[in-house]
Design a protein around this motif. Structure first.
Motif, mmCIF file in Angstrom:
data_model
loop_
_atom_site.group_PDB
_atom_site.id
_atom_site.type_symbol
_atom_site.label_atom_id
_atom_site.label_comp_id
_atom_site.label_asym_id
_atom_site.label_seq_id
_atom_site.Cartn_x
_atom_site.Cartn_y
_atom_site.Cartn_z
ATOM 1 N N ASN A 1 41.475 36.793 37.923
ATOM 2 C CA ASN A 1 40.495 35.717 38.047
ATOM 3 C C ASN A 1 40.196 35.340 39.493
ATOM 4 N N THR A 2 41.136 35.587 40.397
ATOM 5 C CA THR A 2 40.859 35.253 41.800
ATOM 6 C C THR A 2 40.087 36.363 42.513
ATOM 7 N N HIS B 1 34.922 29.365 37.064
ATOM 8 C CA HIS B 1 35.422 28.233 36.283
ATOM 9 C C HIS B 1 36.604 27.556 36.975
ATOM 10 N N TRP C 1 46.834 37.652 35.143
ATOM 11 C CA TRP C 1 45.722 36.785 34.787
ATOM 12 C C TRP C 1 45.200 36.076 36.044
ATOM 13 N N LYS D 1 35.254 35.920 42.388
ATOM 14 C CA LYS D 1 36.191 34.982 41.766
ATOM 15 C C LYS D 1 35.595 34.329 40.518
ATOM 16 N N SER D 2 36.423 34.002 39.562
ATOM 17 C CA SER D 2 35.950 33.275 38.374
ATOM 18 C C SER D 2 35.273 31.971 38.785
ATOM 19 N N GLY E 1 38.486 39.283 40.681
ATOM 20 C CA GLY E 1 37.405 39.816 39.853
ATOM 21 C C GLY E 1 37.239 41.327 39.930
#
Ligand SMILES: [Zn+2]
Length: 547
Positions: free
Chosen positions: A43-44, A304, A39, A301-302, A46
């Motif tokens: 997210n780091t 959020h 996960w 990268k995400s 992409g």
């Protein structure tokens, strides 16, 4: 010979539970860690490959939890009633975790496919106005900036028409979700979602009724103030305001009508430095978290922010995209708030299964409690941030926070009550139900003669079902714990203006009263342990003017 009490705890219960915990830790725990790492990686970076690996890790974890034979062993251990309270609690927590994954695989596939189809329809949907397609952010821009009521109305209506496009699929999804819930023994999907989270519909509704009662007046006053500003900006009468005059499609956020922003004081602020100093000052240092974190924007990268406890052994990380403004000051305080309520501070003596927060609402609450200080000039000045007009900053910050929370609380009322009804009586006139609730709780007038499935334009009904109330309960938890710290630790007379800095007793309080029990207590037992009272809306209402 006397028969044993049917429900008495037994030594066999302890033995079976201990064996099951060993099995879970040997078989499932590594999959849980692999999932956290996958996960984090996805997210780091992409990248497609990392996202595929995340899906793969999720599937392996879900498979382990859905294993029928393993679930049968868990059930037997739970029913044998362990005597040791920590073992008994682990059986409860694991039972709910596994139960959720016991849905018939064929039915689950159909549910997932239906939900994916609707989400896809949302992703490709564009509001179509005057021969042009508008993206979601273009819709928001019009609602934020346009002074033309006819234009606003056209764009708002176009943004709602996704509801019509997905309505039939959504009804089918509701039907399938209810079927899954009934097969597991629940009366509806809504009841199931709450019970899997150790909540009862009755208790949550009672709490929301109290919240409604205590904040109805303050909300009406805040909204009247906003309405006057909005109407003046749009050159219309207050009685002409309709849903499209607010700044987002659902009036879940505070409209930007006060023309101030708090960002300028952050131009030269080193946000991670301030966070390090703050958390060290209250005796909950986070230097190791910062060192492992990924804090700035980069391609892929995400966009959020989140905090994750990778292994419940202290490897806790934050993903963020810091830029020097008030939003990111608050967000970093928030995410690092999650990081202190983790295996970093929950004692290692707590078993793995319970070495985590008591409930999502409790960790959100802790994060929200620390987040508040980005809007306090008094607090910022303690960390060397130059605030030229502190009184104005405090006044504005307080008003923003108050409006945001009051508006959000009314929105949560609509979502909670609508979703409960949606699953319990899906055949009723849902268009009408939606607008009845919006009028009652948000004080927004429904458009004359409108009969459309506007509820179906809210994607969270599909993607994060029956969940909003947890955010609101987190806010209540935040205010209740903060009021307790203000009273017991700071001896402050007014929680609304109480700040913490350079006071190790705050960290002491958090450890003893919030972190130490891990998940050995349920969310409401923890609330009582931390504050002396069950979760209620009084502290929240007191901060926002309702007594
Ligand atoms: Zn959070």
């Amino acid at each position: 010979m006397t028969a044993a009490e049917p429900n008495a705890p037994t030594a066999t219960g302890d033995e079976l539970a201990r064996k099951f915990v060993q099995e879970h830790e040997a078989q499932v725990r590594p999959l849980e860690k692999a999932l956290s790492l996958a996960w984090w990686q996805a997210n780091t970076t992409g990248t497609d490959a990392d996202f595929a690996a995340k899906v793969e890790a999720q599937n392996r974890f879900d498979e382990a939890l859905s294993d029928r034979a393993r679930f049968a062993r868990l059930k037997a251990a739970r029913e044998a009633k362990p005597r040791d309270p920590l073992l008994a609690r682990q059986m409860e927590v694991l039972y709910l975790t596994y139960l959720e994954k016991q849905v018939d695989p064929e039915l689950l596939k159909r549910i997932t496919a239906k939900a994916n189809a609707i989400e896809k329809a949302f992703n490709v949907y564009r509001a179509h106005v005057d021969g042009k397609d508008l993206s979601d952010s273009e819709v928001r821009k019009v609602l934020k900036e346009s002074k033309d009521s006819a234009r606003r109305r056209a764009v708002w209506e176009a943004s709602k028409s996704v509801g019509g496009a997905v309505e039939a699929d959504l009804r089918e999804l509701v039907f399938l979700r209810n079927e899954a819930a009934r097969k597991l023994g629940f009366k509806s999907y809504h009841a199931m979602q709450l019970e899997l989270n150790e909540q009862s519909q009755q208790d949550v509704l009672k709490l929301f009724d109290q919240l409604d009662e205590l904040t109805r007046g303050p909300f009406a006053a805040a909204k009247a103030d906003i309405d006057i500003k909005l109407a003046a900006k749009l050159s219309i009468g207050v009685d002409e305001l309709r849903p499209w005059h607010y700044h987002d499609p659902f009036f879940q956020e505070s409209p930007a009508v006060f023309d101030v922003n708090l960002d300028s004081v952050f131009a030269n602020a080193d946000i991670p430095r301030i966070c390090r100093a703050f958390y060290a000052g209250i005796g909950l240092p986070i230097d190791d978290v910062i060192d492992r974190s990924d804090l700035y924007e980069k391609p892929g990268k995400s966009p959020h922010a989140f905090c994750t406890d990778i292994d419940r052994e202290g490897d806790v990380r934050v993903l963020a995209n810091i830029v020097p403004n008030e939003y990111w000051m608050g967000t970093m305080l928030h995410e690092l708030g999650h990081s202190v309520y983790s295996s970093k501070n929950i004692p290692h003596s707590m078993p793995y299964v319970l070495r985590t927060d008591a409930h999502i609402l409790c960790t959100e609450g802790v994060a929200m409690m620390f987040e508040r200080f980005s809007k306090s000039a008094d607090w910022l000045q303690k960390f060397g941030v130059d605030v030229p007009d502190p009184a104005a900053y405090n006044r504005t910050g307080e008003k923003m926070r108050r409006n945001r929370l009051l508006i959000f609380s009314r929105w949560c009322q609509v979502m909670l009550r609508f979703e409960k009804e949606l699953y319990e009586n899906p055949a009723q006139d849902l268009n009408k139900l939606w607008w009845d609730l919006v009028e009652k709780y948000q004080l927004i007038k429904r458009p004359e003669g409108r009969d459309a499935p506007d509820y179906a334009s809210k994607i969270h009904i599909v993607s994060a079902p029956c969940y909003y109330h947890n955010y609101m309960m987190g806010e209540l938890f935040a205010c209740q714990v903060h009021a307790t710290i203000a009273r017991e630790v700071l001896k402050a007379s007014d929680p609304a203006s109480a700040i913490y800095y350079d006071n190790k007793q705050v960290g002491e309080f958090m450890r003893k009263r919030v972190f130490d029990p891990g998940r050995s207590l349920s969310w409401n037992e923890l609330t009582k342990h931390a504050t002396g009272e069950e979760l209620n809306a009084k502290a929240f209402a007191a901060e926002f003017g309702g007594k």
